[in-house]
Design a protein around this motif. Structure first.
Motif, PDB file in Angstrom:
ATOM      1  N   HIS A 136      -7.917   1.110   0.181  1.00 36.62           N
ATOM      2  CA  HIS A 136      -7.201   0.228   1.084  1.00 36.62           C
ATOM      3  C   HIS A 136      -7.516  -1.227   1.045  1.00 36.62           C
ATOM      4  O   HIS A 136      -8.850  -1.361   1.027  1.00 36.62           O
ATOM      5  CB  HIS A 136      -7.435   0.684   2.408  1.00 36.62           C
ATOM      6  CG  HIS A 136      -6.504   2.025   2.917  1.00 36.62           C
ATOM      7  ND1 HIS A 136      -7.050   3.092   3.140  1.00 36.62           N
ATOM      8  CD2 HIS A 136      -5.086   2.074   3.272  1.00 36.62           C
ATOM      9  CE1 HIS A 136      -6.255   3.888   3.582  1.00 36.62           C
ATOM     10  NE2 HIS A 136      -4.973   3.519   3.614  1.00 36.62           N
ATOM     11  N   GLY A 170      -4.827   8.763  -1.250  1.00 38.87           N
ATOM     12  CA  GLY A 170      -5.610   7.645  -1.805  1.00 38.87           C
ATOM     13  C   GLY A 170      -5.386   7.635  -3.325  1.00 38.87           C
ATOM     14  O   GLY A 170      -5.506   6.714  -4.058  1.00 38.87           O
ATOM     15  N   ARG A 207       8.138  15.576  -9.370  1.00 42.55           N
ATOM     16  CA  ARG A 207       6.691  15.708  -8.772  1.00 42.55           C
ATOM     17  C   ARG A 207       6.359  14.734  -7.515  1.00 42.55           C
ATOM     18  O   ARG A 207       5.682  15.243  -6.723  1.00 42.55           O
ATOM     19  CB  ARG A 207       5.537  15.328  -9.978  1.00 42.55           C
ATOM     20  CG  ARG A 207       4.145  15.259  -9.599  1.00 42.55           C
ATOM     21  CD  ARG A 207       3.823  16.705  -9.100  1.00 42.55           C
ATOM     22  NE  ARG A 207       2.527  16.749  -8.462  1.00 42.55           N
ATOM     23  CZ  ARG A 207       2.286  16.713  -7.119  1.00 42.55           C
ATOM     24  NH1 ARG A 207       3.136  16.316  -6.477  1.00 42.55           N
ATOM     25  NH2 ARG A 207       0.857  16.886  -6.698  1.00 42.55           N
ATOM     26  N   SER A 241       2.366   8.622   6.792  1.00 45.48           N
ATOM     27  CA  SER A 241       3.605   7.686   5.954  1.00 45.48           C
ATOM     28  C   SER A 241       3.201   7.515   4.731  1.00 45.48           C
ATOM     29  O   SER A 241       3.225   6.543   3.859  1.00 45.48           O
ATOM     30  CB  SER A 241       3.568   6.262   6.735  1.00 45.48           C
ATOM     31  OG  SER A 241       2.381   5.625   6.803  1.00 45.48           O
ATOM     32  N   ASN A 243       2.681   9.702   0.604  1.00 46.87           N
ATOM     33  CA  ASN A 243       3.663  10.613  -0.251  1.00 46.87           C
ATOM     34  C   ASN A 243       4.230  11.780   0.526  1.00 46.87           C
ATOM     35  O   ASN A 243       5.444  11.674   0.301  1.00 46.87           O
ATOM     36  CB  ASN A 243       2.796  10.945  -1.414  1.00 46.87           C
ATOM     37  CG  ASN A 243       3.406  11.953  -2.389  1.00 46.87           C
ATOM     38  OD1 ASN A 243       3.455  13.123  -2.022  1.00 46.87           O
ATOM     39  ND2 ASN A 243       4.289  11.277  -3.283  1.00 46.87           N
ATOM     40  N   SER A 263       3.636   7.837  11.165  1.00 53.10           N
ATOM     41  CA  SER A 263       2.182   7.178  11.470  1.00 53.10           C
ATOM     42  C   SER A 263       1.365   6.827  10.363  1.00 53.10           C
ATOM     43  O   SER A 263       1.549   7.186   9.292  1.00 53.10           O
ATOM     44  CB  SER A 263       1.623   8.247  12.286  1.00 53.10           C
ATOM     45  OG  SER A 263       1.013   9.573  11.645  1.00 53.10           O
ATOM     46  N   ASP A 264       0.267   6.195  10.585  1.00 53.00           N
ATOM     47  CA  ASP A 264      -0.868   5.806   9.668  1.00 53.00           C
ATOM     48  C   ASP A 264      -2.053   5.984  10.768  1.00 53.00           C
ATOM     49  O   ASP A 264      -2.050   6.104  11.844  1.00 53.00           O
ATOM     50  CB  ASP A 264      -0.556   4.705   8.847  1.00 53.00           C
ATOM     51  CG  ASP A 264      -0.597   3.432   9.425  1.00 53.00           C
ATOM     52  OD1 ASP A 264      -1.004   3.258  10.550  1.00 53.00           O
ATOM     53  OD2 ASP A 264      -0.115   2.449   8.982  1.00 53.00           O
ATOM     54  N   LYS A 284       5.631   1.090   2.456  1.00 48.87           N
ATOM     55  CA  LYS A 284       4.610   1.569   2.279  1.00 48.87           C
ATOM     56  C   LYS A 284       4.856   1.595   0.670  1.00 48.87           C
ATOM     57  O   LYS A 284       3.400   1.650   0.090  1.00 48.87           O
ATOM     58  CB  LYS A 284       4.634   2.960   2.764  1.00 48.87           C
ATOM     59  CG  LYS A 284       4.740   3.210   4.332  1.00 48.87           C
ATOM     60  CD  LYS A 284       3.222   2.665   4.994  1.00 48.87           C
ATOM     61  CE  LYS A 284       2.154   3.586   4.561  1.00 48.87           C
ATOM     62  NZ  LYS A 284       1.004   2.670   5.442  1.00 48.87           N
ATOM     63  N   THR A 322      -3.799  14.326   7.377  1.00 44.54           N
ATOM     64  CA  THR A 322      -4.950  14.664   7.079  1.00 44.54           C
ATOM     65  C   THR A 322      -5.480  16.010   7.993  1.00 44.54           C
ATOM     66  O   THR A 322      -4.953  16.448   8.865  1.00 44.54           O
ATOM     67  CB  THR A 322      -5.998  13.605   7.328  1.00 44.54           C
ATOM     68  OG1 THR A 322      -7.281  13.752   6.379  1.00 44.54           O
ATOM     69  CG2 THR A 322      -6.100  13.327   8.777  1.00 44.54           C
ATOM     70  N   ASN A 347      -3.400  19.282   4.454  1.00 45.74           N
ATOM     71  CA  ASN A 347      -4.283  20.440   4.407  1.00 45.74           C
ATOM     72  C   ASN A 347      -4.973  20.380   5.671  1.00 45.74           C
ATOM     73  O   ASN A 347      -5.796  19.610   5.869  1.00 45.74           O
ATOM     74  CB  ASN A 347      -5.192  20.296   2.936  1.00 45.74           C
ATOM     75  CG  ASN A 347      -4.407  20.428   1.635  1.00 45.74           C
ATOM     76  OD1 ASN A 347      -3.752  21.373   1.548  1.00 45.74           O
ATOM     77  ND2 ASN A 347      -4.433  19.667   0.759  1.00 45.74           N
TER      78      ASN A 347
HETATM   79  P1  NDP Z   1      -1.239   9.335   0.972  1.00 45.32           P
HETATM   80  O1  NDP Z   1      -2.582   8.823   0.813  1.00 45.32           O
HETATM   81  O2  NDP Z   1      -0.311   9.244   0.429  1.00 45.32           O
HETATM   82  O3  NDP Z   1      -1.015   9.229   2.677  1.00 45.32           O
HETATM   83  C1  NDP Z   1      -1.983   9.903   3.699  1.00 45.32           C
HETATM   84  C2  NDP Z   1      -1.440   9.420   4.897  1.00 45.32           C
HETATM   85  O4  NDP Z   1      -2.176  10.019   5.871  1.00 45.32           O
HETATM   86  C3  NDP Z   1      -1.276   8.016   5.240  1.00 45.32           C
HETATM   87  O5  NDP Z   1      -0.260   7.483   6.278  1.00 45.32           O
HETATM   88  C4  NDP Z   1      -2.878   7.552   5.980  1.00 45.32           C
HETATM   89  O6  NDP Z   1      -2.616   6.723   6.781  1.00 45.32           O
HETATM   90  C5  NDP Z   1      -2.607   8.875   6.657  1.00 45.32           C
HETATM   91  N1  NDP Z   1      -4.011   9.458   6.791  1.00 45.32           N
HETATM   92  C6  NDP Z   1      -5.108   9.626   5.963  1.00 45.32           C
HETATM   93  N2  NDP Z   1      -6.369   9.902   6.358  1.00 45.32           N
HETATM   94  C7  NDP Z   1      -6.090   9.724   7.631  1.00 45.32           C
HETATM   95  C8  NDP Z   1      -7.158   9.797   8.673  1.00 45.32           C
HETATM   96  N3  NDP Z   1      -8.459  10.110   8.714  1.00 45.32           N
HETATM   97  N4  NDP Z   1      -6.498   9.439  10.038  1.00 45.32           N
HETATM   98  C9  NDP Z   1      -5.229   9.147  10.298  1.00 45.32           C
HETATM   99  N5  NDP Z   1      -4.247   9.356   9.318  1.00 45.32           N
HETATM  100  C10 NDP Z   1      -4.805   9.488   7.985  1.00 45.32           C
HETATM  101  O7  NDP Z   1      -1.742  10.791   1.006  1.00 45.32           O
HETATM  102  P2  NDP Z   1      -0.807  12.371   0.711  1.00 45.32           P
HETATM  103  O8  NDP Z   1       0.589  11.950   1.643  1.00 45.32           O
HETATM  104  O9  NDP Z   1      -0.606  12.595  -0.840  1.00 45.32           O
HETATM  105  O10 NDP Z   1      -1.409  13.354   1.327  1.00 45.32           O
HETATM  106  C11 NDP Z   1      -1.423  13.750   2.872  1.00 45.32           C
HETATM  107  C12 NDP Z   1      -1.712  15.284   3.225  1.00 45.32           C
HETATM  108  O11 NDP Z   1      -1.287  16.288   2.311  1.00 45.32           O
HETATM  109  C13 NDP Z   1      -3.514  15.517   2.782  1.00 45.32           C
HETATM  110  O12 NDP Z   1      -3.939  16.325   3.707  1.00 45.32           O
HETATM  111  C14 NDP Z   1      -3.318  16.049   1.416  1.00 45.32           C
HETATM  112  O13 NDP Z   1      -4.420  16.816   0.930  1.00 45.32           O
HETATM  113  C15 NDP Z   1      -1.955  16.741   1.392  1.00 45.32           C
HETATM  114  N6  NDP Z   1      -1.382  17.288   0.510  1.00 45.32           N
HETATM  115  C16 NDP Z   1      -1.108  16.333  -0.730  1.00 45.32           C
HETATM  116  C17 NDP Z   1      -0.304  16.629  -1.966  1.00 45.32           C
HETATM  117  C18 NDP Z   1       0.338  15.792  -2.549  1.00 45.32           C
HETATM  118  O14 NDP Z   1       1.244  16.278  -3.611  1.00 45.32           O
HETATM  119  N7  NDP Z   1       0.222  14.533  -2.517  1.00 45.32           N
HETATM  120  C19 NDP Z   1      -0.332  18.256  -2.015  1.00 45.32           C
HETATM  121  C20 NDP Z   1      -0.444  18.925  -0.945  1.00 45.32           C
HETATM  122  C21 NDP Z   1      -1.181  18.682   0.111  1.00 45.32           C
HETATM  123  P3  NDP Z   1      -3.687   5.287   6.293  1.00 45.32           P
HETATM  124  O15 NDP Z   1      -2.932   4.774   5.196  1.00 45.32           O
HETATM  125  O16 NDP Z   1      -3.668   4.401   7.565  1.00 45.32           O
HETATM  126  O17 NDP Z   1      -4.999   5.863   5.839  1.00 45.32           O
END
Ligand code: NDP
Length: 447
Positions: A136, A170, A207, A241, A243, A263-264, A284, A322, A347
């Motif tokens: 970030h 991330g 993907r 918000s 992937n 949300s974020d 985003k 998360t 997860n």
């Molecule tokens: P991204 O980084 O694309 O998005 C994460 C989102 O979750 C952002 O909106 C972020 O907000 C929010 N977030 C992250 N950490 C926190 C926190 N501590 N508190 C509040 N909001 C939070 O990640 P993904 O979408 O790829 O992953 C999201 C979840 O899905 C994770 O648990 C990941 O392990 C799981 N997952 C992902 C897969 C994938 O293919 N990408 C596959 C299977 C599971 P902010 O920007 O403010 O941090």
């Protein structure tokens, strides 16, 4: 807490050996609790010490990542690769870049990944990695230099037939591109060592969309089989918000639902007219902005700083941010508001108290290791395409993804049915995933 002596004894050992690893112990407790009937029915699991072996990662590599920021300052981060279990294929699992990353979090993710990958039916073991680096607010140049420094160490430990990382929180297409570029630079090899690659250099169609789309395919099938229902005309709340959240929102809308939140970490937007996904993507994905910006062009929507989307009325709840973001009190609010299913895109987003409350109220609960397996499933399909130097069409990959998610629901219900657990999708997923890995470990001898 446990009914069998074996699970109790192993969990006691894990607690003593892993002090301070709350997330890992939480994940292990859930799986060990679920598989107790399987342990009772199969004494060879105990005599082969399967629980002791399956809860201990094969290895963990920890390393320092040193890089230079835009001001010329030297920065130091910690990084890890957890190679958890390769009984059914090369270690496979994402990389997470977030300032909250610890060894406990990566161990819980690698442990969960082992069973998730087994549920896909593909040849993939479990792993996870990442760093406490937070992208970030970093410039592209800083992210690139960090990724290059990270891969300069990681490359020694991975390979297309031994350990194949992907993205996670991330780590998206930009980061995978930089990581792949550095892997090539130091090894001189163009191979399927990472998944989530760009479409012009070994990536797979679908993907990007896979985890969110797969989540919705799973929910659609669970509702069809267990409630004779579907997404049509349902109100959906989604957290996150990133992937997963974005493409879950897209597919839910395509299947006829209205998504009203995203949300974020700063707060959530609520749009009673249904989220305008094109606007979210522009904020985003194109601008790397914050979800609060959504209300600037949508006067009917509101932004709530902090707060919980789970307190809003909905039929379907999809936590996609998360771990431990949906608490026992949140679950009680969802139950009171009439939710019919909570399906995890993230997860372990639901706390144990939340899961207990949902089960007690007979609200369907889909655990992440089953309902978010679509991402790794298409990563597995990317590995297949890379090994043949071909690329399948969007429609072909999407159809395979849908088939895998439908099969995960079927496997989970079949395993739950073996022990009279009815529609318990969590216990069913844990038993089905565990069975495949444990069976392979026994067949391969003591190692
Ligand atoms: P991204 O980084 O694309 O998005 C994460 C989102 O979750 C952002 O909106 C972020 O907000 C929010 N977030 C992250 N950490 C926190 C926190 N501590 N508190 C509040 N909001 C939070 O990640 P993904 O979408 O790829 O992953 C999201 C979840 O899905 C994770 O648990 C990941 O392990 C799981 N997952 C992902 C897969 C994938 O293919 N990408 C596959 C299977 C599971 P902010 O920007 O403010 O941090």
């Amino acid at each position: 807490m446990f009914k069998t002596q074996y699970a109790k004894q192993v969990f006691g050992m894990l607690s003593a050996r892993n002090p301070g690893q709350a997330e890992f112990l939480q994940a292990a407790q859930e799986v060990l609790g679920s598989i107790e009937p399987e342990l009772d029915a199969n004494p060879e699991l105990t005599s082969n010490a399967i629980l002791e072996r399956i809860t201990e990662p094969d290895r963990i590599v920890r390393f320092r990542v040193t890089w230079v920021d835009d001001l010329g300052q030297i920065q130091v981060n910690r990084a890890w690769r957890v190679e958890f279990n390769n009984a059914i294929g090369p270690y496979k699992g994402g990389l997470r870049f977030h300032d909250s990353v610890t060894e406990s979090i990566l161990k819980f993710l690698g442990f969960e990944q082992t069973f998730k990958n087994a549920l896909t039916g593909l040849w993939m073991g479990g792993g996870k990695g990442g760093s406490d680096f937070d992208p970030h607010g970093k410039s592209d140049g800083e992210v690139m230099r960090f990724c290059q420094a990270f891969m300069t160490e990681l490359y020694r430990h991975i390979g297309p037939e031994s350990d194949v990382p992907a993205g996670d929180i991330g780590v998206g297409g930009r980061e995978i591109g930089y990581l792949f570029g550095q892997y090539k630079r130091v090894t001189k090899q163009f191979s399927g060592v990472l998944t989530g690659k760009g479409l012009d250099f070994g990536g797979s169609l679908v993907r990007t969309e896979a985890t969110g789309y797969g989540l919705c395919y799973y929910v659609q099938e669970a509702l069809r089989r267990l409630r004779n229902d579907s997404f049509a005309d349902k109100t959906v709340v989604i957290s996150g918000s990133g992937n997963v959240a974005i493409f879950a929102c897209e597919k839910a809308a395509q299947l006829g639902a209205k998504v009203v939140t995203m949300s974020d970490s700063a707060g959530y937007v609520y749009d009673p007219d249904g989220i305008d996904l094109a606007a979210v993507k522009a904020i985003k994905l194109d601008r790397r902005g914050r979800i609060a910006e959504y209300v600037d062009a949508h006067p009917g929507a509101k932004f709530v700083a902090g707060g919980s989307v789970w307190r809003l009325p909905c039929d379907i709840a999809l936590p996609c941010a998360t771990q431990n973001e949906l608490t026992g009190d949140d679950a009680k609010a969802l139950i009171a508001n009439g939710a019919i299913i909570v399906a995890e895109g993230a997860n372990m987003p639901s706390t144990p108290e939340a899961i207990d409350a949902l089960h007690a109220a007979k609200v369907l609960f889909a655990p992440g290791k089953a309902s978010n397996a679509g991402g790794v499933a298409v990563s597995g399909l990317e590995m297949s395409q890379d090994s043949q130097l071909i690329q399948w069409s969007f429609a072909e990959v999407d159809e395979r993804l849908r088939g895998i998610m439908v099969n995960i629901v079927a496997q989970s219900l079949a395993a739950a049915g073996d022990y009279g657990m009815g529609e318990d999708l969590m216990n069913g997923a844990n038993i089905a995933g565990f069975r495949r890995v444990a069976g392979a470990m026994i067949a391969q001898g003591v190692y």
